[in-house]
Write an enzyme that holds these catalytic residues in place. Structure first.
Site, PDB file in Angstrom:
ATOM      1  CB  ILE A  74      -0.951  -0.026   1.225  1.00 27.35           C
ATOM      2  CG1 ILE A  74      -1.948   1.140   1.181  1.00 27.35           C
ATOM      3  CG2 ILE A  74      -0.193  -0.060   2.539  1.00 27.35           C
ATOM      4  CD1 ILE A  74      -3.099   0.999   2.191  1.00 27.35           C
ATOM      5  CB  CYS A  75       0.976   4.167   0.781  1.00 30.19           C
ATOM      6  SG  CYS A  75       1.485   5.890   0.947  1.00 30.19           S
ATOM      7  N   GLY A  76       3.424   4.058  -0.450  1.00 31.87           N
ATOM      8  CA  GLY A  76       4.799   4.124  -0.934  1.00 31.87           C
ATOM      9  C   GLY A  76       5.417   2.780  -1.246  1.00 31.87           C
TER      10      GLY A  76
ATOM     11  CB  THR B 173       2.535   0.775  -4.847  1.00 35.44           C
ATOM     12  OG1 THR B 173       2.497   2.209  -4.714  1.00 35.44           O
ATOM     13  CG2 THR B 173       1.397   0.171  -4.033  1.00 35.44           C
TER      14      THR B 173
ATOM     15  CB  ALA C 212      -4.584  -0.292  -1.683  1.00 36.49           C
TER      16      ALA C 212
END
Length: 202
Positions: free
Chosen positions: A103-105, A107, A154
């Site tokens: 999730i977030c960074g 990714t 996400a």
């Protein structure tokens, strides 16, 4: 009853506390042990100032001992390569057929590792991943969360959708319970609470 292998949550300095709480809390309630994995066994400090003592170091983690590796966002994903070993661990997990959720960074870390080039995925925004120079831009989906090839992705504003994809991937809850859980925590649907209680009682 089949013994479930632990879920491993990666923790490192500046990790974003809010992004995985729904997933880990409800996985634990579903019978999964949640174990934290740090760069070492030394304490780390979250973005919110929480100190966490990892259960194990990254070099002790083996895919065959795990149900899932969760990679949480952190400021460090965007300020250098110190978390690249966690992206390499994600590659080892996926190569071994063990799922990963990012999730977030995180990714962006997976994009740099080439793990999003051939999988449908999402993140905070297309331009955020494009800045990594990765080759998977055409596979970007502008949705809350995506699962493809054993990998959940996400953006930072979607911890509930992120958790839902994880529950589905691991079979933590049946479809009715998962749907009611999502409507309760994402949509604040008042009818979903009773439906969730009924689904979990079955």
């Amino acid at each position: 009853m089949t013994t479930r292998k632990p879920v491993h949550l990666a923790v490192y300095d500046t990790f974003a506390d809010w992004e995985t709480g729904h997933a880990t809390a409800h996985l634990a309630q579903a019978g999964f042990e949640v174990r934290t994995v740090g760069p070492t066994r030394e304490p780390v400090t979250s973005m919110g100032g929480l100190r966490v003592l990892p259960d194990l170091a990254l070099d002790e983690l083996r895919p065959e001992d795990s149900s899932l590796l969760i990679l949480v966002g952190a400021g460090l994903w965007d300020t250098g390569d110190s978390l690249a070993p966690f992206a390499r661990a994600a590659r080892a997990f996926l190569d071994a057929g063990v799922p990963v959720a990012a999730i977030c960074g995180a990714t962006a870390g997976l994009a740099r590792e080439g793990l999003l080039d051939n999988r449908a995925h999402t993140s905070a925004a297309p331009f955020y991943l494009a800045a990594t120079g990765y080759a998977g831009g055409e596979r970007y989906a502008d949705v809350d969360a995506v699962t493809d090839g054993g990998l959940v992705t996400a953006g930072p504003t979607e911890p509930v959708a992120f958790a839902r994809e994880i529950f589905r991937l691991l079979g933590a809850y049946d479809d009715k319970a998962t749907d009611a859980w999502y409507r309760l925590f994402h949509d604040s649907d008042p009818q979903a609470y009773a439906e969730l209680e009924e689904a979990l009682a079955r």
